[in-house]
Design a protein around this motif. Structure first.
Motif, PDB file in Angstrom:
ATOM      1  N   UNK B 257      26.711 -22.135   0.700  1.00 15.37           N
ATOM      2  CA  UNK B 257      26.557 -20.453   1.119  1.00 15.37           C
ATOM      3  C   UNK B 257      25.406 -19.942   0.679  1.00 15.37           C
ATOM      4  N   UNK B 258      24.520 -19.674  -0.721  1.00 20.29           N
ATOM      5  CA  UNK B 258      24.194 -20.293  -1.314  1.00 20.29           C
ATOM      6  C   UNK B 258      22.495 -20.018  -0.429  1.00 20.29           C
ATOM      7  N   UNK B 260      23.173 -20.886   2.613  1.00 19.29           N
ATOM      8  CA  UNK B 260      22.807 -19.931   3.586  1.00 19.29           C
ATOM      9  C   UNK B 260      22.112 -18.904   3.795  1.00 19.29           C
ATOM     10  N   UNK B 261      22.714 -17.940   2.960  1.00 18.54           N
ATOM     11  CA  UNK B 261      21.929 -16.865   2.339  1.00 18.54           C
ATOM     12  C   UNK B 261      21.031 -16.440   1.542  1.00 18.54           C
ATOM     13  N   UNK B 263      18.650 -18.277   3.025  1.00 21.60           N
ATOM     14  CA  UNK B 263      17.627 -18.374   4.650  1.00 21.60           C
ATOM     15  C   UNK B 263      17.810 -16.853   5.201  1.00 21.60           C
ATOM     16  N   UNK B 264      19.041 -16.733   5.336  1.00 23.09           N
ATOM     17  CA  UNK B 264      18.895 -15.339   5.912  1.00 23.09           C
ATOM     18  C   UNK B 264      18.123 -14.402   5.436  1.00 23.09           C
ATOM     19  N   UNK B 265      18.029 -14.385   4.376  1.00 26.66           N
ATOM     20  CA  UNK B 265      17.453 -13.199   3.170  1.00 26.66           C
ATOM     21  C   UNK B 265      15.415 -13.415   3.537  1.00 26.66           C
ATOM     22  N   UNK B 267      14.242 -14.820   6.246  1.00 26.01           N
ATOM     23  CA  UNK B 267      14.284 -15.004   8.196  1.00 26.01           C
ATOM     24  C   UNK B 267      14.219 -13.210   7.985  1.00 26.01           C
ATOM     25  N   UNK B 268      14.977 -12.452   7.025  1.00 26.24           N
ATOM     26  CA  UNK B 268      14.362 -11.017   7.088  1.00 26.24           C
ATOM     27  C   UNK B 268      13.332 -10.676   7.017  1.00 26.24           C
ATOM     28  N   UNK B 271      10.932 -12.131   9.500  1.00 21.67           N
ATOM     29  CA  UNK B 271      11.301 -10.868  10.556  1.00 21.67           C
ATOM     30  C   UNK B 271      10.523  -9.291  10.620  1.00 21.67           C
ATOM     31  N   UNK B 273      11.844  -7.101   9.141  1.00 26.49           N
ATOM     32  CA  UNK B 273      13.126  -6.612   8.977  1.00 26.49           C
ATOM     33  C   UNK B 273      12.982  -5.478   7.379  1.00 26.49           C
TER      34      UNK B 273
END
Lengths: 144, 475
Positions: B257-258, B260-261, B263-265, B267-268, B271, B273
């Motif tokens: 879980x952590x 994955x988060x 990774x998303x952060x 990527x934000x 990108x 964003x």
């Protein structure tokens, strides 16, 4: 120009919610969030979002599934049709299958769980934005 | 029923079957003696005795069957000291199960009664003049196999007491003497010296048999005990392996879980964003995102590995066509092969038939083997995938013209986190869990993996999966 679209994120990981909120806000969406299924149901009722981004595994195990069925079984047509995008890692290498696999190895939504889309965790922000736009029938850069 | 009690119960059953043989043997002996050797035997009391023996054995057969059935649902009784004394059990600290007590007591009583019958038969057929007096030895041997050393010596002593009682009763005229034949030690029963010598010979034979018999049986029981200990140790090892696997799975699950988060952060940020960032910072975040991806891959591989090891119980087997799965994996990796300049040469039939297997596991197995082959094959090389149906399941071969594996490292390539020395030089990627997963999945399906490699020339991995064929392919 239509009103700003509202998206409900139901996800127990608050950091992930914050990251997704940045992304969606950046693309012009209004974001509301809940961190468990009961909170999500309450928010859905109060806010009537245009789309729901839903996690499956929450504090009470597979709360996400319960959320979907509770919502879809309600009388109100809105709850039956509001688009839901499930974000989850549980289909990856686990025995839990909630939708069939097509022959080309991709995943198809909807057959077993009445939702509109699936996105693998870890969530790729660009992919989420694309999927949200697709579900809301918006072209790129046409969020508002 | 515990193994010791089970073994004893089986032997008690054997004792009952042996007795039927004795009944038939005695009848044959009596008839042969009468018709062939014209012996003047006291047939009436002898047949009466043998009928009683047969009736007694019939009752035992019924009791034995009831006991065996009853034991299956009766609560466990605490065995006492008597059990330990009766049981042929070498270790002092051994706590025999309650069922063993029943079986041992049952056997002891039977042997004692058998001796009584034998003494009666002996008495009615010439007493100590009868050469079959040596049959008492067989009872001692049977006792040594079934019971403890003490019980065996008690059995020898009981036999000796019974024969002595017969001999002395006939000597002093308390019991009548039934002569066997004039030529066979006629009158010996009345000669105190002959009686004493006969009894002495019998006593030494019985006790020697008791000693030798229980020594051999004791040795065998010790071996059986050792086998039991090995079995228990193996059980413990399997359990601890399983506990390790479960622990591994929990840890991986918690990390997932952590990571994955993260990774998303990242990527934000990457990108753009969350606003624009300088190129140097971007480079740093990109590396962090890549490393987070590596951690995510390790957690996924650990989950897969633990899942394959804890199966087959937890994994739902499905009906799949391995050819379709293989084609799917080849399609998925064809892009990677192209980028690496490696020619992928699949030799996969369109359909192989439907087999019972775990599709996710088989996909992982194929993906890891092909992924490895592509990763460790230099540009211009080729990777062949051959899949075929065999009589006993499915046969898979993945052969490449890659860097190979040093011979001395071959035995370790299936170890968790092990990466061959030349593999580490060629690529930083790879968790070192791929081949461990391949082996675990193959074994989960009852199959095996062999690997052969020629460093600098290539590697051949062969997987044999004895999968159950559900439906043959349609023509």
């Amino acid at each position: 120009m239509s009103a700003q679209r509202k998206i409900l994120i139901v996800e127990d990981d608050k950091d992930l919610v914050a990251a997704l909120q940045i992304v969606l806000n950046e693309h012009g969406f209004e974001v509301v969030a809940a961190h468990d299924a009961p909170g999500g149901l309450a928010k859905a009722e109060a806010e009537r979002p245009d789309l729901i981004v839903l996690d499956v595994m929450m504090p009470e195990a597979t709360e996400g599934f319960h959320f979907v069925w509770t919502l879809r079984l309600r009388e109100d047509e809105y709850f039956r049709s509001v688009p839901i995008i499930v974000i989850s890692a549980i289909h990856q290498r686990t025995e839990l299958r909630f939708y069939p696999e097509s022959a080309d190895g991709t995943y198809q939504a909807g057959e077993f769980l009445p939702v509109q889309g699936f996105i693998d965790k870890p969530v790729d922000p660009a992919e989420l934005v694309r999927e949200v736009q697709r579900q809301l029938g918006l072209a790129q850069g046409d969020e508002r | 029923m515990p193994p010791v009690a089970e073994e004893l119960a089986a032997r008690v059953g054997w004792l009952i079957r042996l007795r039927w043989l004795a009944v038939v043997g005695v009848v044959c002996f009596l008839e042969i003696s009468r018709r062939v050797f014209s012996l003047q035997l006291a047939l009436q009391p002898l047949y009466l005795t043998i009928t009683a023996l047969a009736a007694y054995n019939l009752i035992l057969t019924v009791i034995f069957r009831r006991l065996r059935h009853g034991q299956r649902d009766r609560a466990v009784r605490t065995p006492g000291r008597i059990t330990r004394l009766l049981l042929a059990e070498p270790s002092a600290d051994f706590a025999p199960p309650a069922e063993a007590f029943t079986a041992a007591l049952f056997a002891s009583v039977q042997i004692a009664i058998d001796l009584l019958f034998l003494a009666l038969l002996l008495h009615f057929s010439g007493g100590i003049e009868n050469p079959f007096i040596l049959f008492f030895v067989f009872h001692v041997i049977v006792a040594s196999i079934l019971l403890s050393r003490l019980a065996t010596f008690l059995c020898a002593t009981l036999g000796l007491i019974l024969v002595s009682a017969v001999a002395f009763s006939e000597l002093y005229g308390i019991l009548p003497h039934y002569p066997l034949h004039d030529a066979l030690q006629a009158g010996a029963h009345g000669d105190p010296t002959v009686v004493a010598v006969e009894l002495f010979v019998l006593a030494s034979t019985l006790y020697l048999s008791a000693y030798l018999g229980s020594a051999i049986a004791g040795h065998l029981w010790k071996l059986a005990e050792k086998a039991r200990l090995f079995e228990a140790a193996y059980q413990r090892a399997s359990e601890s392996e399983r506990a390790k696997s479960q622990y591994m799975r929990k840890v991986a699950h918690e990390l997932r879980g952590p990571v994955g988060t993260i990774q998303t952060e990242l990527k934000v940020v990457l990108q753009g964003l969350a606003g624009n960032i300088p190129a140097s910072l971007r480079e740093l975040v990109a590396r962090a995102e890549q490393r987070a991806g590596e951690v995510a891959q390790v957690t996924l591989d650990l989950l897969m590995l633990s899942r394959a090891r804890e199966a087959p119980l937890e994994v739902e087997m499905m009906e799949v066509d391995p050819a379709e799965l293989a084609a799917e994996v080849v399609r998925r990796l064809s892009g990677a092969a192209e980028r690496a300049g490696v020619t992928l040469l699949p030799s996969i039939p369109r359909r192989l038939g439907t087999f019972r297997a775990d599709p996710d596991g088989i996909r992982e197995l194929l993906g890891n083997l092909l992924g490895n082959a592509i990763r460790y094959t230099p540009r211009g090389g080729r990777v062949e995938v051959r899949l075929a149906k065999r009589e006993d399941g499915v046969h898979l071969e993945v052969e490449d013209t890659g860097i190979g594996i040093p011979r001395k490292e071959l035995p370790r390539v299936f170890d968790e986190f092990y990466r061959a020395s030349n593999a580490r030089e060629v690529s930083a990627e790879g968790t070192g869990l791929g081949l461990a997963i391949v082996k675990a999945v193959a074994e989960q399906h009852g199959g095996r993996v062999t690997i052969d490699s020629d460093p600098g020339r290539g590697t051949l991995v062969v997987v044999d999966l004895p999968l159950e064929l559900v439906r043959a392919k349609r023509i």
